[in-house]
Design an enzyme around this catalytic site. Structure first.
Site, short mmCIF file in Angstrom:
data_model
loop_
_atom_site.label_atom_id
_atom_site.label_comp_id
_atom_site.label_asym_id
_atom_site.label_seq_id
_atom_site.Cartn_x
_atom_site.Cartn_y
_atom_site.Cartn_z
CD GLU A 74 -2.55 5.54 6.69
OE1 GLU A 74 -2.53 5.61 5.44
OE2 GLU A 74 -1.65 4.99 7.36
N GLY B 39 5.01 1.14 4.47
CA GLY B 39 6.34 1.73 4.26
C GLY B 39 7.32 0.84 3.51
CG HIS C 31 -5.62 1.97 5.07
ND1 HIS C 31 -5.09 2.92 5.92
CD2 HIS C 31 -4.65 1.03 4.92
CE1 HIS C 31 -3.87 2.56 6.27
NE2 HIS C 31 -3.57 1.42 5.67
N GLY D 283 2.79 2.03 10.53
CA GLY D 283 3.74 3.12 10.34
C GLY D 283 4.49 3.49 11.61
CG ASN E 50 -1.65 1.29 1.44
OD1 ASN E 50 -1.83 2.05 0.47
ND2 ASN E 50 -2.09 1.57 2.65
CD1 TRP E 51 3.83 1.36 -2.76
CD2 TRP E 51 3.67 2.45 -4.71
NE1 TRP E 51 4.71 0.77 -3.64
CE2 TRP E 51 4.63 1.41 -4.84
CE3 TRP E 51 3.40 3.25 -5.82
CZ2 TRP E 51 5.32 1.19 -6.03
CZ3 TRP E 51 4.08 3.01 -7.00
CH2 TRP E 51 5.03 2.00 -7.11
CE LYS E 52 0.51 3.49 4.73
NZ LYS E 52 0.41 3.59 6.14
CD GLU F 99 -3.41 -2.62 7.35
OE1 GLU F 99 -2.38 -2.97 6.79
OE2 GLU F 99 -3.94 -1.51 7.19
C1 PEP Z 1 -0.58 0.05 5.85
O1 PEP Z 1 -0.48 1.12 5.29
O2 PEP Z 1 -1.58 -0.63 5.64
C2 PEP Z 1 0.50 -0.40 6.73
C3 PEP Z 1 0.37 -1.54 7.35
O3 PEP Z 1 1.59 0.43 6.87
P1 PEP Z 1 3.03 0.04 7.49
O4 PEP Z 1 3.46 -1.26 6.88
O5 PEP Z 1 3.92 1.18 7.10
O6 PEP Z 1 2.87 -0.07 8.97
#
Ligand code: PEP
Length: 275
Positions: free
Chosen positions: A101, A239, A99, A177, A9-11, A171
């Protein structure tokens, strides 16, 4: 047998040039890692504007490109939104729904997630539904109830045939993050809970076939122990998916996803060591 599904997931990261450079390097790194793409599903959930360019690079290479969000309506006066029909027109077959976010910064509700999952299904787009507790719930010991509620609310009115088309990503917010990963035991406990809730709602046949990913600071150094757990079928990686070499290492988490020739070499090495 559930097939492993590793997704990035590049966000809101990368310019188009950076995205295409990544794409070319990632294809090379997967080859270097001897990954057999028929044994593992791989996807990059990219910003909308990078999707076409990435699709061209990944064409016929067994790497999916997905979207990080979509609206549930097909068209209309919804400024700034992207519809499922627009995604399917572009050949996009996967989308992240709910997600944390999006829930936190854009007010996405579980009810909206349920509508999006239904809309995705009608366009042959496979959703990854994200659920997870925050630190407060974890510390209060109410994390199981929180995740159960989020899952059931996000699947409200979603039929078995629509749900089995989806994957669920567990998650925990406190691990996203933050560099703080859930222990494999914590992740497995929650993945097993999710599968049991899915079984209560849809029956064990559907639940047993559904992919459950873990997400939260996954790296090449912790993926193998997470994937070794019974109910964890994949990872949603933020990330660490921005770096082609690191993400390829995550995809190549163990010999089961590598080419036969490589596996034979490792078996030979084991036999040598034993003698
Ligand atoms: C995500 O964005 O879904 C995620 C799990 O991020 P990270 O791996 O950076 O914690």
């Amino acid at each position: 047998m559930r097939k492993p599904f590793i997704a990035g997931n590049w966000k809101m990261h990368k310019t188009i040039n950076e995205a295409t450079d990544f794409g070319e390097l990632f294809v090379q790194k997967l080859k270097d890692e001897q990954v057999d793409l028929s044994k593992v599903d791989v996807a990059i959930f990219a910003p909308y504007i990078h999707m076409s360019a990435l699709k061209v690079i990944f064409l016929l290479r067994g790497i999916d490109v997905g979207a990080q969000n979509m609206f549930y309506e097909d068209k209309g006066a919804f400024t700034g939104e992207i519809s499922p029909s627009m995604l399917s027109d572009l050949g996009i077959e996967r989308v992240i729904i709910g997600h944390s976010e999006r829930r936190k910064y854009f007010g996405e509700t579980s009810a909206a997630c349920a509508r999006k999952i239904k809309a995705a299904y009608t366009h042959d787009i496979r959703p990854v539904l994200c659920v997870g507790e925050d630190l407060e719930d974890r510390e209060a010991g109410s994390h199981k109830d929180a995740v159960r509620k989020m899952l059931l609310d996000s699947l409200d009115g979603v039929q078995a045939v629509e749900a089995e088309f989806a994957a669920v990503a567990y998650e925990p917010l406190w691990a996203i993050g933050t560099g703080k990963t859930a222990t494999p035991e914590q992740a497995e406990e929650m993945a097993a809970l999710i599968r049991s809730v899915l079984a209560e709602k849809y029956g064990s046949k559907v639940a047993d076939d559904m992919i459950i990913q873990y997400g939260g600071s996954v790296k090449s150094t912790n993926i193998a122990e997470l994937m070794a757990k019974e109910d964890i079928d994949g990872a949603l990686v933020g990330g660490a998916s921005l770096d082609a070499a690191e993400f390829a290492k995550i995809v190549a988490f163990d010999d089961s996803v590598k080419k036969e020739s490589l596996k034979q070499v490792s078996v030979k090495n084991v036999l040598k060591k034993d003698n």
